[in-house]
Design a protein around this motif. Structure first.
Motif, mmCIF file in Angstrom:
data_model
loop_
_atom_site.group_PDB
_atom_site.id
_atom_site.type_symbol
_atom_site.label_atom_id
_atom_site.label_comp_id
_atom_site.label_asym_id
_atom_site.label_seq_id
_atom_site.Cartn_x
_atom_site.Cartn_y
_atom_site.Cartn_z
ATOM 1 N N LEU A 185 30.161 16.223 41.700
ATOM 2 C CA LEU A 185 28.920 16.846 42.434
ATOM 3 C C LEU A 185 29.120 16.729 44.087
ATOM 4 O O LEU A 185 28.546 17.503 44.581
ATOM 5 C CB LEU A 185 27.672 16.280 41.773
ATOM 6 N N GLY A 186 29.780 15.627 44.461
ATOM 7 C CA GLY A 186 29.658 15.244 45.703
ATOM 8 C C GLY A 186 28.295 15.326 46.283
ATOM 9 O O GLY A 186 27.350 14.899 45.757
ATOM 10 N N ASN A 187 28.058 15.977 47.483
ATOM 11 C CA ASN A 187 26.837 16.007 48.095
ATOM 12 C C ASN A 187 26.147 17.100 47.618
ATOM 13 O O ASN A 187 26.562 18.457 47.636
ATOM 14 C CB ASN A 187 26.911 16.155 49.576
ATOM 15 N N THR A 188 24.890 17.151 47.175
ATOM 16 C CA THR A 188 24.405 18.166 46.481
ATOM 17 C C THR A 188 23.020 18.726 47.424
ATOM 18 O O THR A 188 22.462 17.900 48.233
ATOM 19 C CB THR A 188 23.399 17.747 45.088
ATOM 20 N N GLU A 189 22.759 20.032 47.171
ATOM 21 C CA GLU A 189 21.682 20.745 48.189
ATOM 22 C C GLU A 189 20.732 21.403 47.134
ATOM 23 O O GLU A 189 21.271 21.882 45.754
ATOM 24 C CB GLU A 189 22.118 21.734 49.011
ATOM 25 N N GLU A 203 29.543 22.878 55.285
ATOM 26 C CA GLU A 203 30.681 22.011 54.814
ATOM 27 C C GLU A 203 30.357 20.784 54.309
ATOM 28 O O GLU A 203 30.941 20.141 53.477
ATOM 29 C CB GLU A 203 31.751 21.791 56.031
ATOM 30 N N TYR A 204 29.027 20.286 54.644
ATOM 31 C CA TYR A 204 28.569 18.715 54.260
ATOM 32 C C TYR A 204 28.234 19.079 52.673
ATOM 33 O O TYR A 204 28.426 18.066 51.991
ATOM 34 C CB TYR A 204 27.388 18.579 55.064
ATOM 35 N N PHE A 205 27.912 20.144 52.203
ATOM 36 C CA PHE A 205 27.417 20.062 50.643
ATOM 37 C C PHE A 205 28.764 20.553 49.746
ATOM 38 O O PHE A 205 29.518 21.555 50.153
ATOM 39 C CB PHE A 205 26.147 21.276 50.280
ATOM 40 N N ASP A 206 28.509 20.072 48.441
ATOM 41 C CA ASP A 206 29.623 20.641 47.564
ATOM 42 C C ASP A 206 29.183 21.278 46.414
ATOM 43 O O ASP A 206 29.718 21.863 45.841
ATOM 44 C CB ASP A 206 30.212 19.344 47.253
ATOM 45 N N SER A 207 27.751 21.030 45.899
ATOM 46 C CA SER A 207 27.212 21.485 44.676
ATOM 47 C C SER A 207 25.812 21.883 44.830
ATOM 48 O O SER A 207 25.246 21.374 45.812
ATOM 49 C CB SER A 207 27.653 20.662 43.402
ATOM 50 N N PRO A 215 17.369 16.467 38.657
ATOM 51 C CA PRO A 215 17.948 17.527 38.469
ATOM 52 C C PRO A 215 17.993 18.046 37.143
ATOM 53 O O PRO A 215 18.285 17.098 36.137
ATOM 54 C CB PRO A 215 19.422 17.526 38.776
ATOM 55 N N LYS A 216 17.649 19.209 36.679
ATOM 56 C CA LYS A 216 17.707 19.906 35.318
ATOM 57 C C LYS A 216 19.059 20.879 34.972
ATOM 58 O O LYS A 216 19.286 21.270 33.990
ATOM 59 C CB LYS A 216 16.359 20.429 34.815
ATOM 60 N N ARG A 217 19.521 21.273 36.217
ATOM 61 C CA ARG A 217 20.474 22.106 36.273
ATOM 62 C C ARG A 217 21.821 21.345 37.271
ATOM 63 O O ARG A 217 21.165 21.098 38.518
ATOM 64 C CB ARG A 217 20.426 23.426 36.548
ATOM 65 N N TYR A 218 23.026 21.681 37.155
ATOM 66 C CA TYR A 218 23.987 21.466 38.093
ATOM 67 C C TYR A 218 24.501 23.045 38.178
ATOM 68 O O TYR A 218 24.933 23.475 37.313
ATOM 69 C CB TYR A 218 24.979 20.397 37.732
ATOM 70 N N ILE A 219 24.690 23.348 39.683
ATOM 71 C CA ILE A 219 25.375 24.788 39.857
ATOM 72 C C ILE A 219 26.539 24.372 40.575
ATOM 73 O O ILE A 219 26.886 23.758 41.740
ATOM 74 C CB ILE A 219 24.570 25.502 40.598
ATOM 75 N N ILE A 220 27.701 24.620 39.970
ATOM 76 C CA ILE A 220 29.209 24.405 40.581
ATOM 77 C C ILE A 220 29.718 25.739 40.977
ATOM 78 O O ILE A 220 29.443 26.774 40.346
ATOM 79 C CB ILE A 220 30.053 23.916 39.600
ATOM 80 N N TRP A 221 29.897 26.006 42.195
ATOM 81 C CA TRP A 221 30.289 27.404 42.939
ATOM 82 C C TRP A 221 31.634 27.659 42.305
ATOM 83 O O TRP A 221 32.423 27.018 42.040
ATOM 84 C CB TRP A 221 30.341 27.162 44.453
ATOM 85 N N GLY A 222 31.747 29.013 42.479
ATOM 86 C CA GLY A 222 33.241 29.485 42.113
ATOM 87 C C GLY A 222 34.624 28.958 42.547
ATOM 88 O O GLY A 222 35.304 28.732 42.053
ATOM 89 N N TYR A 224 34.850 26.020 43.348
ATOM 90 C CA TYR A 224 35.129 24.541 42.956
ATOM 91 C C TYR A 224 35.356 24.588 41.179
ATOM 92 O O TYR A 224 35.447 23.479 40.801
ATOM 93 C CB TYR A 224 33.924 23.876 43.121
ATOM 94 N N MET A 225 34.866 25.751 40.565
ATOM 95 C CA MET A 225 34.769 25.542 39.100
ATOM 96 C C MET A 225 36.045 25.004 38.337
ATOM 97 O O MET A 225 35.796 24.501 37.374
ATOM 98 C CB MET A 225 34.404 27.069 38.594
ATOM 99 N N ASN A 226 37.187 25.093 38.990
ATOM 100 C CA ASN A 226 38.452 24.464 38.048
ATOM 101 C C ASN A 226 39.015 23.348 38.683
ATOM 102 O O ASN A 226 40.097 22.919 38.282
ATOM 103 C CB ASN A 226 39.577 25.836 37.969
ATOM 104 N N SER A 227 38.446 23.020 39.711
ATOM 105 C CA SER A 227 38.799 21.862 40.472
ATOM 106 C C SER A 227 37.707 20.758 40.272
ATOM 107 O O SER A 227 38.049 19.614 40.292
ATOM 108 C CB SER A 227 39.029 21.833 41.985
ATOM 109 N N HIS A 228 36.586 20.988 39.995
ATOM 110 C CA HIS A 228 35.308 19.844 39.905
ATOM 111 C C HIS A 228 34.974 19.891 38.599
ATOM 112 O O HIS A 228 33.884 19.155 38.495
ATOM 113 C CB HIS A 228 34.294 20.331 41.140
#
Length: 338
Positions: A185-189, A203-207, A215-222, A224-228
């Motif tokens: 997750l790194g730094n979440t926003e 650049e500070y945020f990662d997910s 949190p009830k949901r984690y959102i991983i951006w496209g 990062y989806m196959n690296s994170h």
């Protein structure tokens, strides 16, 4: 909203047990598609864990614990572990390790990695296991918190149990499938409901998360989806009875309405996980009904189209305290579309 005041309520009944498995619907031996499914898993380095295996029991216990009051209605059929022994599997594992180390350096020693659940159709699960994540999208249920890959923390239950389990579509064998993944997750926003964001704001945020503290949901951006995201385990299970609406192995049996819920209470609960645009639409149709512009039949039809029968049944199941017997004015909510 004024039209949803306590004194202006419509009630409706919904049958709790409308669908039952037929006595001859469950085959004693797996069907060919089921065999093909397990062969595909094996080819991609997925190892079936035996019952009473320590890891099997830990995963099963955690999975059922997250089901809360529905645990007794859930049957875990199999649990597979990702051995990461294939060439692609080894590459993914090494890539995940590299990104995890990079995130630790970026975030002062903590990559903020978590375990989380991901559910989808059997076909998509198979594609992810074989080739990795390929698409980002809005969630199928609940509010939209950006365009990405949605995963759900392992410690949630209750209403958000719906979001987690409904994302796992039932297959032709009556099973649902969920991946237990390790997620960086790194730094979440915080992402606001209704957002169409598809990447970090800087650049500070990662997910993304829906709530920073709980949190009830984690959102991983496209990007990062196959690296994170690294799928670690696959749980195949049979869901609670109230989720059986789409099964091809089900037949309807006559039953009588058994419980009722005030429209005000129903709307209040639905508004917690429906997208705001849907709740506004439901409110509009209710207002039309109050002004005699539409009939009760039309109101119920619109409500079912917007919220979905599965969600309505689940709300009745999740919130038994809102079910109240209320006089004569009630709307019957049958199973099939009117």
């Amino acid at each position: 909203m004024e039209q949803l005041g306590v004194d202006e309520q419509v009630s409706m009944t919904i049958e709790k047990e409308e669908m039952l498995l037929s006595s001859d619907s469950v085959a004693e031996t797996p069907s060919p598609p089921f065999d093909d499914y397990f062969r595909l898993l094996k080819r991609n380095g997925m190892i079936k864990l035996k019952e009473r295996d320590k890891k099997h029991d830990i995963i099963e216990s955690g999975f059922l614990s997250g089901m809360g009051q529905f645990a007794k209605e859930v049957e875990v059929v199999s649990i597979h572990k990702n051995s990461c022994t294939t060439i692609l599997g080894q590459a993914r594992l090494e890539g995940f390790r590299i990104y995890s180390e990079a995130m630790r350096k970026k975030c002062g020693g903590n990559d903020n990695s978590k375990y989380a659940w991901f559910g989808s159709s059997k076909d998509e699960i198979c594609n992810i296991i074989s080739h990795g994540f390929s698409t980002t999208t809005e969630p199928k249920f609940g509010d939209c918190f950006g365009i990405g890959v949605y995963l759900y923390p392992t410690n949630i239950d209750g209403l958000f149990f719906l979001l987690r389990v409904l994302s796992a579509e039932e297959d032709e064998n009556g099973l649902r499938h969920m991946l237990l993944c390790r997620v960086i997750l790194g730094n979440t926003e915080v992402i606001e409901a209704g957002s169409t964001q598809f990447q970090p704001t800087c650049e500070y945020f990662d997910s993304g998360v829906d709530n920073l503290l709980a949190p009830k949901r984690y959102i991983i951006w496209g990007s990062y989806m196959n690296s994170h995201i690294l799928p670690n385990f696959l749980v195949s299970f049979k869901g609670p009875n109230f989720l059986l609406g789409n099964s091809s192995k089900i037949k309807k049996v006559p039953s009588k309405p058994t419980s009722r819920i005030k429209f005000h209470d129903l709307f209040r609960v639905l508004s917690k996980f429906l997208h705001p645009s849907r709740t506004v639409l439901i409110s509009k149709y209710y207002e039309d009904f109050q002004r005699n512009k539409i009939s009760k039949l039309v109101l119920v039809r619109k409500l079912r189209q917007i919220a979905g029968d599965t969600s309505l049944r689940a709300v009745m199941k999740l919130y038994p305290n809102t079910i109240k017997q209320i006089g004569e004015k009630s709307l019957l909510l049958p199973h099939k579309g009117m």
